[in-house]
Design a protein around this motif. Structure first.
Motif, PDB file in Angstrom:
ATOM      1  N   CYS A   1       0.924  -0.854   0.040  1.00  0.00           N
ATOM      2  CA  CYS A   1       0.030  -0.145  -0.049  1.00  0.00           C
ATOM      3  C   CYS A   1       0.633   1.556  -0.077  1.00  0.00           C
ATOM      4  O   CYS A   1       0.218   2.235  -0.228  1.00  0.00           O
ATOM      5  N   GLY A   2       1.925   0.723   0.124  1.00  0.00           N
ATOM      6  CA  GLY A   2       3.071   2.070   0.429  1.00  0.00           C
ATOM      7  C   GLY A   2       2.640   3.316   1.574  1.00  0.00           C
ATOM      8  O   GLY A   2       2.620   4.307   1.602  1.00  0.00           O
ATOM      9  N   ALA A   3       2.695   2.627   2.767  1.00  0.00           N
ATOM     10  CA  ALA A   3       2.456   2.900   3.894  1.00  0.00           C
ATOM     11  C   ALA A   3       3.262   3.940   4.769  1.00  0.00           C
ATOM     12  O   ALA A   3       3.839   3.954   6.240  1.00  0.00           O
ATOM     13  N   TYR A   4       4.386   3.741   4.196  1.00  0.00           N
ATOM     14  CA  TYR A   4       5.982   4.363   4.945  1.00  0.00           C
ATOM     15  C   TYR A   4       6.395   4.898   5.750  1.00  0.00           C
ATOM     16  O   TYR A   4       6.837   4.968   6.385  1.00  0.00           O
ATOM     17  N   VAL A   5       5.456   6.016   5.233  1.00  0.00           N
ATOM     18  CA  VAL A   5       5.394   7.260   5.803  1.00  0.00           C
ATOM     19  C   VAL A   5       5.386   6.939   7.237  1.00  0.00           C
ATOM     20  O   VAL A   5       5.891   7.639   7.783  1.00  0.00           O
ATOM     21  N   GLY A   6       4.018   6.767   6.811  1.00  0.00           N
ATOM     22  CA  GLY A   6       3.148   6.170   8.560  1.00  0.00           C
ATOM     23  C   GLY A   6       3.748   5.189   9.342  1.00  0.00           C
ATOM     24  O   GLY A   6       3.872   5.288  10.321  1.00  0.00           O
ATOM     25  N   ILE A   7       4.475   4.602   8.415  1.00  0.00           N
ATOM     26  CA  ILE A   7       4.973   3.329   9.111  1.00  0.00           C
ATOM     27  C   ILE A   7       6.269   3.847   9.943  1.00  0.00           C
ATOM     28  O   ILE A   7       6.409   3.863  11.113  1.00  0.00           O
ATOM     29  N   ARG A   8       7.464   4.423   9.502  1.00  0.00           N
ATOM     30  CA  ARG A   8       8.261   5.384   9.460  1.00  0.00           C
ATOM     31  C   ARG A   8       8.298   5.974  10.619  1.00  0.00           C
ATOM     32  O   ARG A   8       8.839   6.376  12.163  1.00  0.00           O
ATOM     33  N   SER A   9       7.164   7.292  11.235  1.00  0.00           N
ATOM     34  CA  SER A   9       6.569   7.924  11.616  1.00  0.00           C
ATOM     35  C   SER A   9       6.452   6.613  13.167  1.00  0.00           C
ATOM     36  O   SER A   9       6.653   7.654  14.093  1.00  0.00           O
ATOM     37  N   ALA A  10       5.439   5.756  12.827  1.00  0.00           N
ATOM     38  CA  ALA A  10       5.188   5.141  14.007  1.00  0.00           C
ATOM     39  C   ALA A  10       6.275   4.651  14.891  1.00  0.00           C
ATOM     40  O   ALA A  10       6.480   4.401  16.148  1.00  0.00           O
ATOM     41  N   ILE A  11       7.071   4.155  13.602  1.00  0.00           N
ATOM     42  CA  ILE A  11       8.087   3.107  14.283  1.00  0.00           C
ATOM     43  C   ILE A  11       9.153   4.322  15.092  1.00  0.00           C
ATOM     44  O   ILE A  11       9.537   3.952  16.268  1.00  0.00           O
ATOM     45  N   GLN A  12       9.109   5.554  14.721  1.00  0.00           N
ATOM     46  CA  GLN A  12      10.050   6.917  15.062  1.00  0.00           C
ATOM     47  C   GLN A  12       9.541   6.835  16.260  1.00  0.00           C
ATOM     48  O   GLN A  12      10.243   7.418  17.390  1.00  0.00           O
ATOM     49  N   ARG A  13       8.326   7.243  16.403  1.00  0.00           N
ATOM     50  CA  ARG A  13       7.798   7.341  17.796  1.00  0.00           C
ATOM     51  C   ARG A  13       7.592   6.474  19.250  1.00  0.00           C
ATOM     52  O   ARG A  13       8.157   6.833  20.054  1.00  0.00           O
ATOM     53  N   ALA A  14       8.183   5.299  18.960  1.00  0.00           N
ATOM     54  CA  ALA A  14       7.867   4.433  19.760  1.00  0.00           C
ATOM     55  C   ALA A  14       9.057   4.308  20.397  1.00  0.00           C
ATOM     56  O   ALA A  14       9.685   4.137  21.062  1.00  0.00           O
ATOM     57  N   HIS A  15      10.426   4.310  19.275  1.00  0.00           N
ATOM     58  CA  HIS A  15      11.804   4.919  19.688  1.00  0.00           C
ATOM     59  C   HIS A  15      11.953   6.180  20.515  1.00  0.00           C
ATOM     60  O   HIS A  15      12.858   6.099  21.690  1.00  0.00           O
ATOM     61  N   ASN A  16      11.839   7.126  19.796  1.00  0.00           N
ATOM     62  CA  ASN A  16      11.461   8.172  20.738  1.00  0.00           C
ATOM     63  C   ASN A  16      11.433   8.170  22.079  1.00  0.00           C
ATOM     64  O   ASN A  16      11.781   9.048  23.629  1.00  0.00           O
ATOM     65  N   THR A  17       9.754   7.529  22.411  1.00  0.00           N
ATOM     66  CA  THR A  17       9.631   7.516  23.182  1.00  0.00           C
ATOM     67  C   THR A  17      10.233   7.315  24.503  1.00  0.00           C
ATOM     68  O   THR A  17       9.883   7.084  25.807  1.00  0.00           O
ATOM     69  N   GLY A  18      11.175   5.789  24.070  1.00  0.00           N
ATOM     70  CA  GLY A  18      11.402   5.230  24.230  1.00  0.00           C
ATOM     71  C   GLY A  18      10.733   3.962  25.157  1.00  0.00           C
ATOM     72  O   GLY A  18      11.658   3.220  25.292  1.00  0.00           O
ATOM     73  N   ALA A  19       9.256   3.896  24.388  1.00  0.00           N
ATOM     74  CA  ALA A  19       8.497   3.593  24.922  1.00  0.00           C
ATOM     75  C   ALA A  19       8.754   1.740  23.761  1.00  0.00           C
ATOM     76  O   ALA A  19       8.373   0.738  23.961  1.00  0.00           O
ATOM     77  N   GLY A  20       9.006   1.732  22.995  1.00  0.00           N
ATOM     78  CA  GLY A  20       9.848   0.880  22.318  1.00  0.00           C
ATOM     79  C   GLY A  20      10.901   0.103  22.978  1.00  0.00           C
ATOM     80  O   GLY A  20      10.692  -1.277  21.980  1.00  0.00           O
ATOM     81  N   ARG A  21      11.482   0.101  23.916  1.00  0.00           N
ATOM     82  CA  ARG A  21      12.995  -0.327  24.468  1.00  0.00           C
ATOM     83  C   ARG A  21      12.148  -1.192  24.825  1.00  0.00           C
ATOM     84  O   ARG A  21      11.574  -1.469  25.691  1.00  0.00           O
ATOM     85  N   ARG A  22      12.654  -2.534  24.909  1.00  0.00           N
ATOM     86  CA  ARG A  22      12.108  -4.272  25.557  1.00  0.00           C
ATOM     87  C   ARG A  22      13.181  -3.793  26.384  1.00  0.00           C
ATOM     88  O   ARG A  22      14.269  -3.087  26.587  1.00  0.00           O
ATOM     89  N   THR A  23      12.528  -4.244  27.865  1.00  0.00           N
ATOM     90  CA  THR A  23      13.437  -4.826  29.441  1.00  0.00           C
ATOM     91  C   THR A  23      14.547  -5.671  28.650  1.00  0.00           C
ATOM     92  O   THR A  23      14.382  -6.683  28.329  1.00  0.00           O
ATOM     93  N   PRO A  24      16.116  -5.468  28.817  1.00  0.00           N
ATOM     94  CA  PRO A  24      16.980  -6.266  29.196  1.00  0.00           C
ATOM     95  C   PRO A  24      16.461  -7.961  29.470  1.00  0.00           C
ATOM     96  O   PRO A  24      16.014  -7.902  30.570  1.00  0.00           O
TER      97      PRO A  24
END
Ligand code: FES
Ligand code: FES
Length: 186
Positions: free
Chosen positions: A163-186
């Protein structure tokens, strides 16, 4: 007599698979992929079959926390290991954050690639946290660090979106990364 019905036992194996925290004992042909077992035997149809030859990423799941293509992974290779499919990611902090971010940032259209995108992003953010370099990481970079757009594109390049939804996909991953919420507990 049905030749198909009498030909399978020579290759049959009974194995224990641990999927999303639940054990499953399955008797399968040793040549069957993890993708076909989760979808066709265990009815975990969130994992999608796209190309079935390792080119699209729709079938991405986590095996002992690492992202793998379920269409290229034999189910018998997974015995005694922990498999996580999209049905199991809500139990994972990174998975929960990514699912919310994909909704927030319109990271999908038809949604067919989305389970694979989210499982892949969980594994990718964990690779970043562990300092695993990508093909575009410069020798001067200190990992883990910022997730540049080039890094993100490269690290998620195995997951296609028709579908070419890459803009939203990258934005979502960046959001999770930037908030730190995307990091798993070691
Ligand atoms: S279905 Fe596995 S990579 Fe396409
Ligand atoms: S949202 Fe349709 S294939 Fe990605």
């Amino acid at each position: 007599m049905d030749p198909v019905a009498t030909s399978a036992p020579a290759f049959a194996n009974t194995i224990d698979l641990h999927i999303n925290g639940t054990s499953h004992s399955v008797t399968i042909d040793a040549r069957v992929s993890l993708l076909d077992v989760v979808r066709d035997r265990l009815q975990l149809t969130g994992t999608k079959k796209g190309c079935n030859q390792g080119a699209c990423g729709a079938c991405t799941v986590l095996l002992d926390g690492e992202r793998v293509l379920a269409c290229l992974t034999l189910a018998v290779q997974c015995e005694g290991r922990q498999v996580t499919t999209i049905e199991g990611v809500a139990d994972d902090a990174a998975g929960k954050a990514l699912q919310a971010a994909f909704i927030e940032d319109d990271g999908f259209q038809c949604g067919y690639c989305t389970p694979g995108q989210i499982c892949s992003a969980i594994g990718m953010l964990d690779e970043l946290r562990r300092g695993v370099a990508s093909a575009v990481t410069s020798p001067e970079s200190s990992l883990p660090g910022a997730l540049s757009d080039d890094e993100l594109k490269e690290r998620m390049s195995g997951n296609l979106c028709r579908c070419g939804a890459y803009v939203g996909i990258r934005s979502a991953i960046q959001r999770a990364h930037n908030t730190g919420a995307g990091r798993r507990t070691p």
